[in-house]
Write a protein that holds these residues in place. Structure first.
Motif, PDB file in Angstrom:
ATOM      1  N   LEU A  92       0.828  -1.210   0.000  1.00 13.90           N
ATOM      2  CA  LEU A  92       0.000   0.000   0.000  1.00 13.90           C
ATOM      3  C   LEU A  92       0.864   1.263   0.000  1.00 13.90           C
ATOM      4  CD1 LEU A  92      -2.819  -1.003   2.519  1.00 13.90           C
ATOM      5  CD2 LEU A  92      -2.957  -0.912   0.022  1.00 13.90           C
ATOM      6  N   LEU A  93       1.939   1.223   0.800  1.00 18.18           N
ATOM      7  CA  LEU A  93       2.848   2.372   0.821  1.00 18.18           C
ATOM      8  C   LEU A  93       3.513   2.565  -0.539  1.00 18.18           C
ATOM      9  CD1 LEU A  93       4.561   1.900   4.305  1.00 18.18           C
ATOM     10  CD2 LEU A  93       2.911   3.669   3.654  1.00 18.18           C
ATOM     11  N   ASP A  94       3.894   1.450  -1.187  1.00 18.19           N
ATOM     12  CA  ASP A  94       4.508   1.531  -2.518  1.00 18.19           C
ATOM     13  C   ASP A  94       3.552   2.121  -3.551  1.00 18.19           C
ATOM     14  OD1 ASP A  94       6.816   0.434  -1.483  1.00 18.19           O
ATOM     15  OD2 ASP A  94       6.441  -1.592  -2.263  1.00 18.19           O
ATOM     16  N   LEU A  95       2.250   1.911  -3.340  1.00 20.04           N
ATOM     17  CA  LEU A  95       1.245   2.464  -4.255  1.00 20.04           C
ATOM     18  C   LEU A  95       0.977   3.949  -4.007  1.00 20.04           C
ATOM     19  CD1 LEU A  95      -1.344  -0.464  -4.315  1.00 20.04           C
ATOM     20  CD2 LEU A  95       0.146   0.274  -6.193  1.00 20.04           C
ATOM     21  N   GLY A  96       1.579   4.487  -2.952  1.00 18.42           N
ATOM     22  CA  GLY A  96       1.412   5.905  -2.663  1.00 18.42           C
ATOM     23  C   GLY A  96       0.360   6.201  -1.608  1.00 18.42           C
ATOM     24  N   LEU A  97      -0.218   5.175  -1.000  1.00 13.68           N
ATOM     25  CA  LEU A  97      -1.206   5.402   0.060  1.00 13.68           C
ATOM     26  C   LEU A  97      -0.495   5.773   1.354  1.00 13.68           C
ATOM     27  CD1 LEU A  97      -3.490   2.395  -0.771  1.00 13.68           C
ATOM     28  CD2 LEU A  97      -4.132   4.781  -0.946  1.00 13.68           C
ATOM     29  N   GLY A  98      -1.176   6.536   2.183  1.00 19.48           N
ATOM     30  CA  GLY A  98      -0.589   6.959   3.447  1.00 19.48           C
ATOM     31  C   GLY A  98      -1.601   6.906   4.572  1.00 19.48           C
ATOM     32  N   VAL A  99      -1.171   7.373   5.724  1.00 13.74           N
ATOM     33  CA  VAL A  99      -2.028   7.386   6.911  1.00 13.74           C
ATOM     34  C   VAL A  99      -3.278   8.203   6.630  1.00 13.74           C
ATOM     35  CG1 VAL A  99      -2.181   8.092   9.326  1.00 13.74           C
ATOM     36  CG2 VAL A  99      -0.070   7.096   8.451  1.00 13.74           C
ATOM     37  N   GLY A 100      -4.448   7.647   6.957  1.00 21.28           N
ATOM     38  CA  GLY A 100      -5.716   8.344   6.772  1.00 21.28           C
ATOM     39  C   GLY A 100      -6.390   8.072   5.447  1.00 21.28           C
ATOM     40  N   ASP A 101      -5.662   7.472   4.480  1.00 16.71           N
ATOM     41  CA  ASP A 101      -6.282   7.117   3.199  1.00 16.71           C
ATOM     42  C   ASP A 101      -7.254   5.964   3.395  1.00 16.71           C
ATOM     43  OD1 ASP A 101      -4.787   9.037   1.932  1.00 16.71           O
ATOM     44  OD2 ASP A 101      -3.266   7.634   1.190  1.00 16.71           O
ATOM     45  N   LYS A 102      -8.300   5.943   2.600  1.00 16.17           N
ATOM     46  CA  LYS A 102      -9.348   4.914   2.715  1.00 16.17           C
ATOM     47  C   LYS A 102      -9.211   3.925   1.565  1.00 16.17           C
ATOM     48  CE  LYS A 102     -11.440   7.529   5.860  1.00 16.17           C
ATOM     49  NZ  LYS A 102     -10.465   8.529   6.131  1.00 16.17           N
ATOM     50  N   ILE A 103      -9.400   2.631   1.876  1.00 15.09           N
ATOM     51  CA  ILE A 103      -9.408   1.587   0.856  1.00 15.09           C
ATOM     52  C   ILE A 103     -10.570   0.650   1.136  1.00 15.09           C
ATOM     53  CG2 ILE A 103      -6.905   1.679   0.514  1.00 15.09           C
ATOM     54  CD1 ILE A 103      -6.754  -0.958   2.094  1.00 15.09           C
ATOM     55  N   ALA A 104     -10.942  -0.144   0.161  1.00 15.98           N
ATOM     56  CA  ALA A 104     -11.982  -1.162   0.335  1.00 15.98           C
ATOM     57  C   ALA A 104     -11.410  -2.492  -0.109  1.00 15.98           C
ATOM     58  CB  ALA A 104     -13.215  -0.820  -0.493  1.00 15.98           C
ATOM     59  N   LEU A 105     -11.720  -3.554   0.620  1.00 12.45           N
ATOM     60  CA  LEU A 105     -11.252  -4.895   0.296  1.00 12.45           C
ATOM     61  C   LEU A 105     -12.441  -5.801   0.090  1.00 12.45           C
ATOM     62  CD1 LEU A 105      -8.499  -5.338   3.025  1.00 12.45           C
ATOM     63  CD2 LEU A 105      -8.179  -4.672   0.645  1.00 12.45           C
ATOM     64  N   VAL A 106     -12.365  -6.645  -0.932  1.00 14.21           N
ATOM     65  CA  VAL A 106     -13.365  -7.683  -1.154  1.00 14.21           C
ATOM     66  C   VAL A 106     -12.595  -8.993  -1.202  1.00 14.21           C
ATOM     67  CG1 VAL A 106     -15.161  -8.548  -2.682  1.00 14.21           C
ATOM     68  CG2 VAL A 106     -14.819  -6.095  -2.457  1.00 14.21           C
ATOM     69  N   LEU A 107     -12.758  -9.827  -0.189  1.00 12.53           N
ATOM     70  CA  LEU A 107     -11.986 -11.049  -0.056  1.00 12.53           C
ATOM     71  C   LEU A 107     -12.898 -12.230   0.231  1.00 12.53           C
ATOM     72  CD1 LEU A 107      -9.228  -9.600   2.307  1.00 12.53           C
ATOM     73  CD2 LEU A 107      -8.997 -10.029  -0.128  1.00 12.53           C
ATOM     74  N   PRO A 108     -12.488 -13.434  -0.153  1.00 10.36           N
ATOM     75  CA  PRO A 108     -13.249 -14.616   0.232  1.00 10.36           C
ATOM     76  C   PRO A 108     -13.100 -14.874   1.732  1.00 10.36           C
ATOM     77  CG  PRO A 108     -11.225 -15.262  -0.867  1.00 10.36           C
ATOM     78  CD  PRO A 108     -11.318 -13.759  -0.962  1.00 10.36           C
ATOM     79  N   ASN A 109     -14.016 -15.594   2.313  1.00 14.21           N
ATOM     80  CA  ASN A 109     -14.000 -15.890   3.734  1.00 14.21           C
ATOM     81  C   ASN A 109     -13.158 -17.128   3.993  1.00 14.21           C
ATOM     82  OD1 ASN A 109     -14.533 -15.737   6.423  1.00 14.21           O
ATOM     83  ND2 ASN A 109     -16.579 -16.630   6.280  1.00 14.21           N
ATOM     84  N   CYS A 110     -11.879 -17.056   3.644  1.00 10.28           N
ATOM     85  CA  CYS A 110     -10.956 -18.174   3.816  1.00 10.28           C
ATOM     86  C   CYS A 110      -9.550 -17.623   3.851  1.00 10.28           C
ATOM     87  CB  CYS A 110     -11.117 -19.145   2.645  1.00 10.28           C
ATOM     88  SG  CYS A 110     -10.295 -20.704   2.904  1.00 10.28           S
ATOM     89  N   PRO A 111      -8.675 -18.157   4.730  1.00  8.00           N
ATOM     90  CA  PRO A 111      -7.304 -17.624   4.817  1.00  8.00           C
ATOM     91  C   PRO A 111      -6.502 -17.904   3.564  1.00  8.00           C
ATOM     92  CG  PRO A 111      -7.576 -19.482   6.317  1.00  8.00           C
ATOM     93  CD  PRO A 111      -8.911 -19.201   5.705  1.00  8.00           C
TER      94      PRO A 111
END
Length: 111
Positions: A92-111
């Motif tokens: 995320l840091l490499d993508l230019g995101l920083g403290v306070g930035d918002k993201i959304a994740l869509v993941l399956p319910n499995c590790p």
């Protein structure tokens, strides 16, 4: 307005005629200031963030399973969780995101 301890019961008002609201308690009498209090004791919360709280002892438990997928049987250890979370944060840091930035994740319910 009429209150009854145990099941909260209300006379005519903003909820209609005498309606039971469930097991709760109230000490206030005005419709806008109804405060419902739990019968359970208050909770205390740690002052650190969730990541630090969960992984504070990950090095001690590095080989112990943290998650087991019920469908595939895949096991993710506490050490693996710590490594993956650091890799994800670095990405995320490499993508230019920083403290306070918002993201959304869509993941399956499995590790």
């Amino acid at each position: 307005m009429r209150f009854k301890i145990g099941f909260l019961e209300r006379s005519k008002g903003f909820l209609g005629n005498s309606r039971k609201l469930g097991k709760c308690f109230s000490t206030e009498e005005t419709p806008r200031n109804i405060i419902l209090k739990s019968t359970y004791p208050s909770l205390t919360f740690p002052s650190q963030n969730l990541h630090d709280f969960i992984l504070q002892d990950a090095d001690l438990w590095s080989d112990i399973p943290a998650q087991v997928c019920g469908m595939t049987g895949r096991v993710l250890t506490f050490g693996g969780v710590k490594q993956l979370s650091r890799q994800f944060g670095s990405g995320l840091l490499d993508l230019g995101l920083g403290v306070g930035d918002k993201i959304a994740l869509v993941l399956p319910n499995c590790p």
